[in-house]
Scaffold this motif. Sequence first.
Motif, PDB file in Angstrom:
ATOM      1  N   LEU A   1     -29.230  -8.805   6.871  1.00  0.00           N
ATOM      2  CA  LEU A   1     -29.770  -9.310   8.135  1.00  0.00           C
ATOM      3  C   LEU A   1     -30.581  -8.249   8.871  1.00  0.00           C
ATOM      4  O   LEU A   1     -30.171  -7.081   8.934  1.00  0.00           O
ATOM      5  CB  LEU A   1     -28.637  -9.762   9.065  1.00  0.00           C
ATOM      6  CG  LEU A   1     -27.902 -11.031   8.694  1.00  0.00           C
ATOM      7  CD1 LEU A   1     -26.672 -11.199   9.575  1.00  0.00           C
ATOM      8  CD2 LEU A   1     -28.827 -12.224   8.830  1.00  0.00           C
ATOM      9  N   PHE A   2     -31.709  -8.654   9.415  1.00  0.00           N
ATOM     10  CA  PHE A   2     -32.484  -7.775  10.278  1.00  0.00           C
ATOM     11  C   PHE A   2     -31.757  -7.605  11.605  1.00  0.00           C
ATOM     12  O   PHE A   2     -30.999  -8.482  12.026  1.00  0.00           O
ATOM     13  CB  PHE A   2     -33.860  -8.390  10.565  1.00  0.00           C
ATOM     14  CG  PHE A   2     -34.859  -8.232   9.465  1.00  0.00           C
ATOM     15  CD1 PHE A   2     -35.828  -7.248   9.530  1.00  0.00           C
ATOM     16  CD2 PHE A   2     -34.842  -9.082   8.367  1.00  0.00           C
ATOM     17  CE1 PHE A   2     -36.771  -7.110   8.523  1.00  0.00           C
ATOM     18  CE2 PHE A   2     -35.776  -8.956   7.357  1.00  0.00           C
ATOM     19  CZ  PHE A   2     -36.742  -7.958   7.426  1.00  0.00           C
ATOM     20  N   ARG A   3     -32.011  -6.503  12.275  1.00  0.00           N
ATOM     21  CA  ARG A   3     -31.533  -6.322  13.654  1.00  0.00           C
ATOM     22  C   ARG A   3     -32.745  -6.438  14.578  1.00  0.00           C
ATOM     23  O   ARG A   3     -33.876  -6.212  14.147  1.00  0.00           O
ATOM     24  CB  ARG A   3     -30.835  -4.979  13.830  1.00  0.00           C
ATOM     25  CG  ARG A   3     -31.765  -3.793  13.829  1.00  0.00           C
ATOM     26  CD  ARG A   3     -30.999  -2.472  13.960  1.00  0.00           C
ATOM     27  NE  ARG A   3     -31.881  -1.348  14.061  1.00  0.00           N
ATOM     28  CZ  ARG A   3     -32.524  -0.774  13.065  1.00  0.00           C
ATOM     29  NH1 ARG A   3     -32.386  -1.253  11.839  1.00  0.00           N
ATOM     30  NH2 ARG A   3     -33.303   0.265  13.264  1.00  0.00           N
ATOM     31  N   TYR A   4     -32.489  -6.777  15.831  1.00  0.00           N
ATOM     32  CA  TYR A   4     -33.568  -6.890  16.804  1.00  0.00           C
ATOM     33  C   TYR A   4     -33.550  -5.683  17.714  1.00  0.00           C
ATOM     34  O   TYR A   4     -32.516  -5.352  18.303  1.00  0.00           O
ATOM     35  CB  TYR A   4     -33.438  -8.180  17.629  1.00  0.00           C
ATOM     36  CG  TYR A   4     -34.630  -8.411  18.524  1.00  0.00           C
ATOM     37  CD1 TYR A   4     -35.831  -8.873  17.992  1.00  0.00           C
ATOM     38  CD2 TYR A   4     -34.570  -8.154  19.882  1.00  0.00           C
ATOM     39  CE1 TYR A   4     -36.943  -9.076  18.786  1.00  0.00           C
ATOM     40  CE2 TYR A   4     -35.679  -8.359  20.697  1.00  0.00           C
ATOM     41  CZ  TYR A   4     -36.855  -8.818  20.148  1.00  0.00           C
ATOM     42  OH  TYR A   4     -37.967  -9.024  20.945  1.00  0.00           O
ATOM     43  N   ASP A   5     -34.679  -5.007  17.834  1.00  0.00           N
ATOM     44  CA  ASP A   5     -34.817  -3.856  18.717  1.00  0.00           C
ATOM     45  C   ASP A   5     -35.480  -4.328  20.011  1.00  0.00           C
ATOM     46  O   ASP A   5     -36.647  -4.743  19.990  1.00  0.00           O
ATOM     47  CB  ASP A   5     -35.661  -2.774  18.048  1.00  0.00           C
ATOM     48  CG  ASP A   5     -35.802  -1.553  18.927  1.00  0.00           C
ATOM     49  OD1 ASP A   5     -34.850  -0.758  18.977  1.00  0.00           O
ATOM     50  OD2 ASP A   5     -36.868  -1.415  19.579  1.00  0.00           O
ATOM     51  N   THR A   6     -34.745  -4.280  21.108  1.00  0.00           N
ATOM     52  CA  THR A   6     -35.256  -4.800  22.381  1.00  0.00           C
ATOM     53  C   THR A   6     -36.362  -3.925  22.964  1.00  0.00           C
ATOM     54  O   THR A   6     -37.204  -4.424  23.703  1.00  0.00           O
ATOM     55  CB  THR A   6     -34.126  -4.949  23.413  1.00  0.00           C
ATOM     56  OG1 THR A   6     -33.458  -3.689  23.555  1.00  0.00           O
ATOM     57  CG2 THR A   6     -33.119  -5.995  22.978  1.00  0.00           C
ATOM     58  N   THR A   7     -36.377  -2.634  22.637  1.00  0.00           N
ATOM     59  CA  THR A   7     -37.413  -1.740  23.162  1.00  0.00           C
ATOM     60  C   THR A   7     -38.775  -2.066  22.557  1.00  0.00           C
ATOM     61  O   THR A   7     -39.766  -2.217  23.278  1.00  0.00           O
ATOM     62  CB  THR A   7     -37.054  -0.269  22.877  1.00  0.00           C
ATOM     63  OG1 THR A   7     -35.770   0.008  23.445  1.00  0.00           O
ATOM     64  CG2 THR A   7     -38.078   0.673  23.462  1.00  0.00           C
ATOM     65  N   SER A   8     -38.825  -2.198  21.246  1.00  0.00           N
ATOM     66  CA  SER A   8     -40.094  -2.479  20.564  1.00  0.00           C
ATOM     67  C   SER A   8     -40.336  -3.975  20.364  1.00  0.00           C
ATOM     68  O   SER A   8     -41.396  -4.370  19.891  1.00  0.00           O
ATOM     69  CB  SER A   8     -40.131  -1.770  19.215  1.00  0.00           C
ATOM     70  OG  SER A   8     -39.060  -2.212  18.401  1.00  0.00           O
TER      71      SER A   8
END
Length: 116
Positions: free
Chosen positions: A73-80
């Motif tokens: 699973l991919f993770r979501y980076d809230t900064t980018s």
Amino acid sequence: RYNYSGILPPINPDGSSIFKLGRTIPVKFQLKDSSGNFISIATPKLYLSKISNDVLGTEVEAESVGEANSGNLFRYDTTSQQYIFNLGTSSLSKGTWQIRISLDDGTSKYVNIWLK
């Protein structure tokens, strides 16, 4: 359906990327809705298939490096505002590999990479 940004650097969308075997490759992309808002709640997964003599091999779940990702699973980076997967290449072999990003809207996105 999501509006997919296309694969982001360091992977080239034209399949011309060459990486050293054993390195970690960050696989990155963004998703937006029809209004242009970033989507952070999707559950994209990463799969790999080796290409030999123009024949696509058996698809396997990608392996991540470290604790940042869970399974394939991919993770979501809230900064980018992007999805990221730290693709480990130590268990792979030299040659051309097809990356398949499976999105939960029923679509898949493809790109090839070369390991040397």
